[in-house]
Design a protein around this motif. Sequence first.
Motif, PDB file in Angstrom:
ATOM      1  N   LEU A  42       0.855  -1.193   0.000  1.00  0.00           N
ATOM      2  CA  LEU A  42       0.000   0.000   0.000  1.00  0.00           C
ATOM      3  C   LEU A  42       0.885   1.235   0.000  1.00  0.00           C
ATOM      4  N   ARG A  43       0.700   2.080  -0.994  1.00  0.00           N
ATOM      5  CA  ARG A  43       1.529   3.282  -1.109  1.00  0.00           C
ATOM      6  C   ARG A  43       0.632   4.505  -1.267  1.00  0.00           C
ATOM      7  N   PRO A  44       0.319   5.167  -0.172  1.00  0.00           N
ATOM      8  CA  PRO A  44      -0.519   6.359  -0.288  1.00  0.00           C
ATOM      9  C   PRO A  44       0.300   7.522  -0.854  1.00  0.00           C
ATOM     10  N   GLY A  68       3.240  -1.117 -10.644  1.00  0.00           N
ATOM     11  CA  GLY A  68       3.107  -0.408  -9.369  1.00  0.00           C
ATOM     12  C   GLY A  68       4.413   0.230  -8.940  1.00  0.00           C
ATOM     13  N   ASP A  69       5.521  -0.456  -9.216  1.00  0.00           N
ATOM     14  CA  ASP A  69       6.835   0.110  -8.900  1.00  0.00           C
ATOM     15  C   ASP A  69       7.018   1.425  -9.650  1.00  0.00           C
ATOM     16  N   ILE A  70       6.711   1.404 -10.924  1.00  0.00           N
ATOM     17  CA  ILE A  70       6.938   2.580 -11.772  1.00  0.00           C
ATOM     18  C   ILE A  70       5.970   3.712 -11.405  1.00  0.00           C
ATOM     19  N   SER A  93       4.360   4.274  -8.719  1.00  0.00           N
ATOM     20  CA  SER A  93       4.456   4.873  -7.391  1.00  0.00           C
ATOM     21  C   SER A  93       5.570   5.916  -7.322  1.00  0.00           C
ATOM     22  N   ASP A  94       6.658   5.728  -8.063  1.00  0.00           N
ATOM     23  CA  ASP A  94       7.657   6.806  -8.120  1.00  0.00           C
ATOM     24  C   ASP A  94       7.055   8.037  -8.795  1.00  0.00           C
ATOM     25  N   GLN A  95       6.286   7.793  -9.834  1.00  0.00           N
ATOM     26  CA  GLN A  95       5.653   8.921 -10.527  1.00  0.00           C
ATOM     27  C   GLN A  95       4.705   9.661  -9.587  1.00  0.00           C
TER      28      GLN A  95
HETATM   29 MG    MG Z   1      10.544   1.426  -6.750  1.00  0.00          MG
END
Ligand code: MG
Length: 334
Positions: free
Chosen positions: A76-78, A217-219, A221-223
């Motif tokens: 979970l990445r708010p 999701g990795d990409i 979430s940095d954005q």
């Molecule tokens: Mg990452």
Amino acid sequence: MVFGHELNLTKKDVGGAGLTSSGDPLPQDTLQTCLASGAVLLGAVGGPAFDNVPKDLRPERGLLRLRRELGAFANLRPAICFSSLEDCSPLRPEVVRGADILIVRELLGGIYFGEPRTTEGAAGSRVAIDTMRYGEAEIERIARVAFELAQSRRRLVTSVDKANVLDCSRLWRDVVTRVAREYPTVQLRHIYVDSAAMALVSHPTDFDVLLTENMFGDILSDQAGAIVGSIGMLGSASIGGPVALYEPVHGSAPDIAGKGVANPLGAILSVAMMLRYSFHLEAEAECVEAAVASVLDAGHRTRDLAKRGQAAIGTVEMGRHIVGALKENCALAR
Ligand code: MG
Ligand code: IPM
């Protein structure tokens, strides 16, 4: 101490530190200690010193193994735009104002873990293979997490895939659609990942829960971190197994490591998530989040958040301000 809780902290090596101290990016002792703990807080792994070690010894392998050993399939990445940080975003304030996105990233499957993964052949004609693989059960369980969380938010799940090209994504879309039927109060929309990348920067407030597979999701979430002002602001929770793992979304930032200028708020917001999800201390979690908001409102900025000409404070000082705000604001909330 404001709430009177006592936390027992044990510090263990992982990633590059594990490699240096015991030749393993996830030492046995670290893993055993994590498995026997109530929750795990992780800093960041990796750095240029380890760029040329064999792939199974890379610091990142240690983190991936830890996630797998902990069964932490739901990340979970708010990504929240704090109102005093509206003008830190590279986007116009009116575009980013009010953005409050919860990225739900599948964390134990897809191309990060699929087999085979090889590089073969002679130099000059080598061929590398990675495998993206998803099973229905894996998709189903992460979709459920997204729909459950959406129920106590704005009730919109945006599922991000590449179903026009990938079989994994077609299966993903199929299973997510099926799970959605169990949540009639939550709206589901599907969007291709390329289009999602565009929508995130043009209309970030159109997103509530963003559900996606591991690499997308990795990409994204940095954005999302950049959109809300700095990736240094993002915390995360990796849940689903017996012991959850909390880590800021940012990496080890080798360019500023050891200089005392890193933004600690991503780590602090990860601790807020730990209080919420592992220890069920909702009021305490909200106090930490409110402390972050109030310190930002008071104008304190680490280097990543400071604008030209604005004074920047260091990691330790930012931490002190948070502790001060906690003591001041949360005494009443007890
Ligand atoms: Mg990452
Ligand atoms: C993240 C990181 C990790 C990932 C790396 C360090 C393995 O980028 O948590 O986003 O790709 O999951």
